[in-house]
Every structure is written in structure tokens, then in C-alpha cells.
Design a protein around this motif. Sequence first.
Motif, PDB file in Angstrom:
ATOM      1  N   LEU A   1       0.629  -1.199   0.149  1.00  0.00           N
ATOM      2  CA  LEU A   1       0.342   0.266   0.361  1.00  0.00           C
ATOM      3  C   LEU A   1       1.138   0.781   0.102  1.00  0.00           C
ATOM      4  O   LEU A   1       1.826   1.269   0.797  1.00  0.00           O
ATOM      5  CB  LEU A   1      -0.624  -0.130   1.517  1.00  0.00           C
ATOM      6  N   ASP A   2       0.462   2.034  -0.970  1.00  0.00           N
ATOM      7  CA  ASP A   2       1.559   2.615  -0.797  1.00  0.00           C
ATOM      8  C   ASP A   2       0.139   4.585  -0.561  1.00  0.00           C
ATOM      9  O   ASP A   2      -0.179   4.570  -1.186  1.00  0.00           O
ATOM     10  CB  ASP A   2       1.767   3.714  -2.338  1.00  0.00           C
ATOM     11  N   ASP A   3       0.311   5.353   0.631  1.00  0.00           N
ATOM     12  CA  ASP A   3      -0.527   6.463   0.546  1.00  0.00           C
ATOM     13  C   ASP A   3       0.080   7.620   0.253  1.00  0.00           C
ATOM     14  O   ASP A   3      -1.313   7.683  -0.475  1.00  0.00           O
ATOM     15  CB  ASP A   3      -0.517   6.629   2.111  1.00  0.00           C
ATOM     16  N   TYR A   4       0.639   7.321  -0.405  1.00  0.00           N
ATOM     17  CA  TYR A   4       0.650   9.427  -1.042  1.00  0.00           C
ATOM     18  C   TYR A   4       0.341   8.946  -2.836  1.00  0.00           C
ATOM     19  O   TYR A   4      -0.225  10.075  -2.940  1.00  0.00           O
ATOM     20  CB  TYR A   4       2.865   9.436  -1.206  1.00  0.00           C
ATOM     21  N   THR A   5       0.421   7.645  -3.265  1.00  0.00           N
ATOM     22  CA  THR A   5      -0.651   7.953  -4.429  1.00  0.00           C
ATOM     23  C   THR A   5      -1.512   6.601  -4.602  1.00  0.00           C
ATOM     24  O   THR A   5      -2.420   6.479  -5.412  1.00  0.00           O
ATOM     25  CB  THR A   5       0.555   6.624  -5.301  1.00  0.00           C
ATOM     26  N   SER A   6      -1.985   6.951  -2.877  1.00  0.00           N
ATOM     27  CA  SER A   6      -3.175   6.659  -2.963  1.00  0.00           C
ATOM     28  C   SER A   6      -3.729   4.909  -3.410  1.00  0.00           C
ATOM     29  O   SER A   6      -4.969   4.303  -4.446  1.00  0.00           O
ATOM     30  CB  SER A   6      -4.696   7.382  -3.415  1.00  0.00           C
ATOM     31  N   SER A   7      -2.996   3.742  -3.552  1.00  0.00           N
ATOM     32  CA  SER A   7      -2.694   2.588  -4.602  1.00  0.00           C
ATOM     33  C   SER A   7      -2.026   1.507  -3.726  1.00  0.00           C
ATOM     34  O   SER A   7      -1.547   2.009  -3.194  1.00  0.00           O
ATOM     35  CB  SER A   7      -2.225   3.311  -6.228  1.00  0.00           C
ATOM     36  N   GLY A   8      -2.333   0.708  -5.000  1.00  0.00           N
ATOM     37  CA  GLY A   8      -2.151  -0.183  -3.893  1.00  0.00           C
ATOM     38  C   GLY A   8      -1.881  -1.697  -4.839  1.00  0.00           C
ATOM     39  O   GLY A   8      -2.099  -1.524  -6.102  1.00  0.00           O
ATOM     40  N   SER A   9      -0.852  -2.858  -4.323  1.00  0.00           N
ATOM     41  CA  SER A   9      -0.982  -3.693  -5.974  1.00  0.00           C
ATOM     42  C   SER A   9      -0.813  -4.782  -4.712  1.00  0.00           C
ATOM     43  O   SER A   9      -0.089  -5.221  -3.449  1.00  0.00           O
ATOM     44  CB  SER A   9       0.077  -3.867  -6.212  1.00  0.00           C
ATOM     45  N   ALA A  10      -1.525  -5.864  -5.332  1.00  0.00           N
ATOM     46  CA  ALA A  10      -1.422  -7.350  -4.761  1.00  0.00           C
ATOM     47  C   ALA A  10      -0.713  -8.385  -5.097  1.00  0.00           C
ATOM     48  O   ALA A  10      -0.872  -8.685  -6.568  1.00  0.00           O
ATOM     49  CB  ALA A  10      -2.621  -7.516  -4.203  1.00  0.00           C
ATOM     50  N   THR A  11      -0.405  -8.686  -4.210  1.00  0.00           N
ATOM     51  CA  THR A  11       0.711 -10.447  -5.307  1.00  0.00           C
ATOM     52  C   THR A  11      -0.066 -11.457  -4.993  1.00  0.00           C
ATOM     53  O   THR A  11      -0.553 -12.259  -3.803  1.00  0.00           O
ATOM     54  CB  THR A  11       2.482 -10.964  -4.680  1.00  0.00           C
ATOM     55  N   ASN A  12       0.264 -12.665  -6.332  1.00  0.00           N
ATOM     56  CA  ASN A  12      -1.149 -13.891  -5.847  1.00  0.00           C
ATOM     57  C   ASN A  12      -2.870 -13.696  -4.780  1.00  0.00           C
ATOM     58  O   ASN A  12      -2.776 -14.627  -3.764  1.00  0.00           O
ATOM     59  CB  ASN A  12       0.077 -14.649  -5.131  1.00  0.00           C
TER      60      ASN A  12
END
Lengths: 773, 145
Positions: free
Chosen positions: A208-219
Motif C-alpha cells: 500500500l502506498d498512501d502517497y499515491t493512494s494505490s496498492g498492488s497485490a501478488t497472488n
Amino acid sequence: PQSHANENTPPESIPTERTPSSEQETTDGIVIDGDKLELHLDRKMRAIGNAEIHRGKQTAYGDIIEYNVQNDELHVTGNARVEVGGATLSGPELRMRLSESIGEMRDASIIMPKSARISSTQDDDALVFADELGNEQQRYQTRTGAPGTTKMNRYGEVQLAPRASTVRGNAEHIYFEGEDKKRLTNARYTTCEVGVNDWYIKASEIKLDDYTSSGSATNARVEFKGVPLLYTPWIEFSFNNQRKTGLLAPTMGSTSRSGFEVLTPFYWNIAPNMDATLGVRALSKRGVQLQGEFRYMEENFSGTDNIEYLPSDSLTNENRYFASLKHQHRLGNGWSAGYSLDKVSDSQYFSELSTRIVTTSRINLPQQFNVDYADENWSFNAIAQKFQTLDNVSFPYERLPQMTLSGGKTYGDMNLNLYTQLVAFDNNNNSTARPTGTRFTAYPSITLPMSRPYGYITPKLGVHYTSYNLNNVAADQESLHRTLPIFSLDSGLYFDRDFKIANRGYSQTIEPRLFYVYIPDRNQAKIPVFDSSVTDLNFATLFSENQFTGNDRINNANQLSFALTTRFIESSSGTQRLSASIGQRYYFADQQVALDYSNLSTFRKNNSSDVIAGITGQLRNSWKIDAFWQYNTDDSTAVRTTITSRYNPEPGKVLNLSYSYRQDLLDQFNISSQWPLGKGWYGIGRMNYSMREKNIIESLAGLEYDAGCWQARGVMQRVTTATADANYALFFQLELGGLASIGANPLTVIKRNVPGYVGSNFIPDNPQSSYYE
Amino acid sequence: CGFQLRGSAPLSFTTLSFQGSALSIKKDLKRMLETNNVKIVESAEDAEMLIDLLNESTEKRILSLSGGGLVREFELYYTVSFRTRPQKEPLWGKVQTIQIRRDFSYNDKVLLGKAEEEAGLYADMRKESVRAILRRLSATNPEQL
């Protein structure tokens, strides 16, 4: 008891307030508090019982807090809770290096409340880009905007953005990797409120990245109500509804022509000004269709390319495709150029493979190139245009090319205008033999506008010259000329009065307008009709010199048009609330010119035109009405009636009613609505019924459910298509907050059918009055 | 009945400067303002009133279909947005939007003629929007703000 420790600040300088906010100015100051405090030689601090520690924007709570000043190490045991950048993380134990925000937490949960969202990272260019391309021609709707706020779109209209939602999750381990970054292992993530566990992303790792308000998930696995919906080795998502590369929510449906279908779109956010959507659409009766859409927008050019390809359709055994390439380019110094190329593999393509009326009603697909120039006085347009005609009947003439130059210059009180055009008309190879040829037109004119705030008078004198070089005509008709002088006099007056209704000031205007035209008669029976047709009678064409469009027919005229308009204007803002007009044209000469000279019965017999009247109103903000009537006073018959109205008191509540009548052509009514049914349910419906054909032309019924962190919509639709029998379609879509931030088919279908429709996740909890002007 | 010929100075300012984009209506709006005794100046410092033309857009929607699914009527929308600011004020006013609607009958058999009719309606809508902007401007009084 409270203590304050810092290299620069001696520990005895104890702040008087307990609130951490007063400490935020001294960002490297540390405040520690608890039922019992222990200090070890300024090196180590220990707080026991209801312990808390504040440093800058970070706050940690727990049963026992130990802080080592020298190596900046924090250790919280028992009910550990830490607040970083608006997010709250809690677990049994926390270890963290405070100054660098690096640390870890076991068996932890994370909550980012609505207010903690960062909206300043919005890229304005990306916003404009998405708006620019978010029109009905697009299959996928792109959403941007800070959550839960209303903001202006590029037209300055208030636009609703998706509502804010909580972001929360839990994990075996949470690793703090700097101020804005967190990594979660064996984690779950959702945008549902606490206590609502309708859906989750379960993943072996979530970043999770608060600065860009985005996230990524693996698997990652998406589970809805415990049912796994989709699996992906990698997914990116935004908790701010920004455009993100990733899989979009699949749409399921069924149509009578193609059977059961599933569309799985993949969105590729290539750059802030460039994106692509790739889709695989499996159709049970036909096979697998591949779709691709590529959009780009630079400072000087923009375009959209759409490709659909269905290899060996199981029903027709043919490869079927649709391609649409569009590009516009600003070349500088007033010049621009572009192309628009549309093609389908066969004439049944849209009616069999699309359920969107925008495409199924298409008969002619243009393939054209254009070059344009404009400056203060002159404008130039060149176009080369052909069509693919799907009904094999309605072939327009091809213009290969058409060049138009027009302009004007002011000399004192006088305007000199010039309009010139050169066209080479060609016939489509599949069309029946028709005359072709080149046409040259020049129409110089002089106007002498005399204008005052209370009125105007504008005399105009011009000469309209046209010459033809024709093929496929009788030998003596290959070369034709026509010269016509045209005189007109336009005039109008403005009257005002002010009055008050319930303490609101209004001004009412009365605006009479008179327009006289004189054009002598020239027999134009030998001239073919390339681009001329008769215009509708309305308040724009009532005051035009020629009732025909194009340059093949110029009507003879000795006629006077009259119209009276009244407006009600809100004095404080200048906003027009209501306007009503009535008008008619009086003929002092009989009609001599027609598109088709062979049919004399269509020539006008009356010495006055139909009476036309119109009303446009925007009342009390929530009602809009637009109505038009055309009435033949000689036959005492209604020629045309159009009424459209909309009641839209708040987002999510809209009712559209319209009626359309055109003598011998149309007689139909239309009702469409989106209406809240309570408890998160919304009804969506539309019915378009033709009383002339006594059948339903378009109908749609749907239900939408808004559960807060997810929305489901189902839509059933009947589409009458231009090239085949009616097609029935059923679509279902599930939207998970923040994940499937890009909707598919049902949304565009609903928006076309129910003007004013707003997706339920865009409806604010407390509609603000600012929604309307 | 209280109606009077419109006075000679419906606008409360005498100088105006255009900011923002060069929209298609700018030329007509300039001419209309000049008719109403407003001088158009280049520099914002020399103007009593500033107008910022923000955006314009057009939209074409299918209004009605025949029983056979052919387009019989289109409706057209022209939308323009702008904001104003008296020179002595530090902030721009609220964004104002004007939207005009027209409809016309359609038949693919006369596609070229109808395309020209459509262009003519857009031109008429632009003219009407210029008059609407002028009405909004006459409600703006720099002395009262």
C-alpha cells in the motif's frame, strides 16, 4: 505524568497540554505518557498502562511502551496501536524505528478512514483526459476524481465523484517501509466498513502506498460473499478511484443473437495521457471476440483506436471485425488535420454483435480525412470522404474532395463576406448509376449591420454563383451555371421590464424579429441533387435565406418571417428561467423551386408557413422542459410536436418524459427513470413506444443495489436494430469499491437510455444543493 | 404594461479583457460587447472586468428511432463554461455554464444535407449562447461585488 525528551530540549520542559496536536510543530519532539513512567538516564523511556507516545504525525498506543532514545527504537507490547499518516494499525506487538517509520507488526489490522484520503495527488491532465474520452462512443467508462467530493468537469458542470470508502485489511505481518509505504503478507484487503465482510482481496502480499493512494497485490484472489470470483498473480488497485492498470470487473450477459457471453476487460494505464483497454469477449454461439481500445491525448494531437475481431464466427464461418481509427492533430499557425476511418466486416456486424443503439442504428460509416485552417478572418476546410453503406440503399455521394473557403472583413460599418466551395462528387460503386461531377460555388455578399443595445437592422446583398461539370447526364446538360442575386433584411428590437416574485427580482424581455428575403426564380430542374435537402422548420431556419441545405437548390423568395420571443431572466444572476417563442413566415411569391420538380403536388400552396412555437424552461432547478409545436393553419393539423422534460431533484432521482410527433413519420412517447426504492435499491427503466407502429422500439428494465462497498446492477434490454430483427440482451455487473473502478457495458447502456442517470456509488450520502446551479 | 426599449447601457463596466481559451464564440462575443459600448482590451490590468472562457463542447444524441431501429431525430447540445472577475477582486467567480439544446429530423438518404443542417444548428446555438453570456454579464456589477 508526562515527559518530553529530545537532544535539544531538556526533559524538564514538560508541555502543559496533553494533546499531541500541540506538539506537531516541533516535528522531532517526542511526547510519552502513561499511568506509570520510568526514565533511564535519558536513554530509555518506559511507559506502563494506557501508554502513548507521539512523535511528529505518528502516535503509538499500547499497554507497555518502551522507547530507546539513542537508537530511536520503539517497542510496544499489548494492544499496540499506531497511527501513521491517517491510517490506524493495531496488533499485539509493534517494533518500529520512529524517525524512519520502519518497523513491523504481527497479526495486525489496518484501517484507513475516509477522512485520511489524499486527494492532492490527482493529476489534472489525467482528469481532463478521462473526461475528454469518457463519452458514449467509448465502451469502457473511466472514472477519476477525489472520492466523495463534487467537482467540476471540463465543462464546469458539477460532476459527482465516487463516494469515499474505508480501506481496511489485516495481515500476518505488516512491515512499515517508510512514511507512506506498507507491505502486508498473507493479507486481506477490502473497502467495506468495519463489520461488513462482503468482499476481500486475499493475497500472499499486498503493498500500500498512501502517497499515491494505490496498492498492488501478488497472488491475489477476489472473494465475494466467500465465493472466489477471480484469481490473478498480480493486481494493482487504487483506493482513490484513480486509473490503474489491472483486470476490470467482468460483465456477464446474454443476447438473443449471440447467446451467453462474458467480457473480461484488462485496463492498461500506459501514461497519464495514454491508456488501453483490452478485452476478451466469449460468446457461446459464436466464439471468442478480441477487443482493443487505445486512447491518447498530447498537447497537439489526440485520438482513439478501436478494434474488434472475431475469428471464424461459429454461426457464419467468417472472420468478423470492426475497426475505428480517429485522430486529430493541431499543426500550428491555425492549421489542423485529422482522420476518421470506420469499417466493419459485414453489414450485420452491429446488429448481431452489439446491443448499443448508437452502433446498431448506424447505416453509413464514414472514412474521411480533413485539413482545416482558421484565423481571425478566414476559415478553410478540405475533406475527402467516403462511406461504407450498410443498408445497400442509402448511399450518400462521396466527396473526393470538398474544399470550402469562407471569410469576412470589416471596413468601417460594412462587412464583406465571401463563401467559396469546390466539390468533386463521386458515386459509390455499389449504388445505382447517378450523375456525378464537380461543382463550384462562390457567394460574395455585403452586410451593413446597424446595431444598438435596443435593437438592430442588417441589410445584406449578395450574388450566389454556381457552376457544374457533370457526368452521367444528357450531353446538353454537362455544363450548367446558375447566378442568383440574394437580398435580405434582418431586424429586431428588445423590450424589458423588471418585476418581483416572492422577493426575487426578474426581468422579462419581449423580442420581436422581422426578416425579409428576396431571391428571384431560376429553374433548377436540370441540376442534380448532390447534397441538398429540405431543412426542418424551426427558429433557426425560419430566419435563413434558403430552406434547402447544400448548394444544389436555392429557393425563390419574396417572403417575410416574423417571430416574437419573451424571456424571463433572474436579475441577480442573469440566468434565463423561461423563454417562449412564436413565429411564422409569409410568402409573397409561389414556390417555384423544389428538390424533385416531377412532383408538383409537393409544392407549397399556402401563402404562409406553418406556425411554430417553442418553450424552454428550467424551473426551480429540478424541472427542465423543452417543447416545440408546428401547426398548419390552413389544414388545421399538427405537423410536429416535441416535448422533452426532466425532473431531477437530486442525484439518483430522475424522471424523463418525452413525446415526439412528426406528421406521417413519428408518433412516440418515451419515459425513463432512475428512482430510489429504499434500502440501497434503485430501479432503472425506460420505455419507448411507437403509437404509429404500435410497438415498443426500445425498452430497458434494471435493478441496482448499493451495499456501500460494492454495487450490483442487472439490466434487461430490447434493442430494435436497423439491419435485423430486435435483439434482446441481459447484462449483469458487480462492482467492488476501488477495485473495479471502470465499469463496462451496462453503464453506457443505462446512460444512453436514462439521461441523468448516476451510478449508485456516485450518489453522495447527503446530496448537496450545490449539485444544481 | 411596463415594457420599455432596452436602455443604452445594460452593462455596468466599460472595459473587458478576455482570458483563457480561444473558443469559437469569442469573435461573436467581442462584437456583441462592442455593440454594448464595451471596449475590449488586451491587458488584464487595463480592464474593469475580466472574462475567462473555459470550455466548450458539443454532443449529439439519438432522440428517436423508427420502429425499424433507424435514427429519425437527433438532439444536439452545445455547452460553454466561463467565469468572470472584476479586475479589483482577487478571486474568480463561480464557474457558469450555459447549455443549449436543439433537435432535427434525420434520414440517412440525405446524409450530406443533414450534416450541413446540423452545422447550421450548432452555429445558431453558439449565437444564442453569446446572448446568454451577455445577459449573465449584465447581472454582474463590479461595484456591488
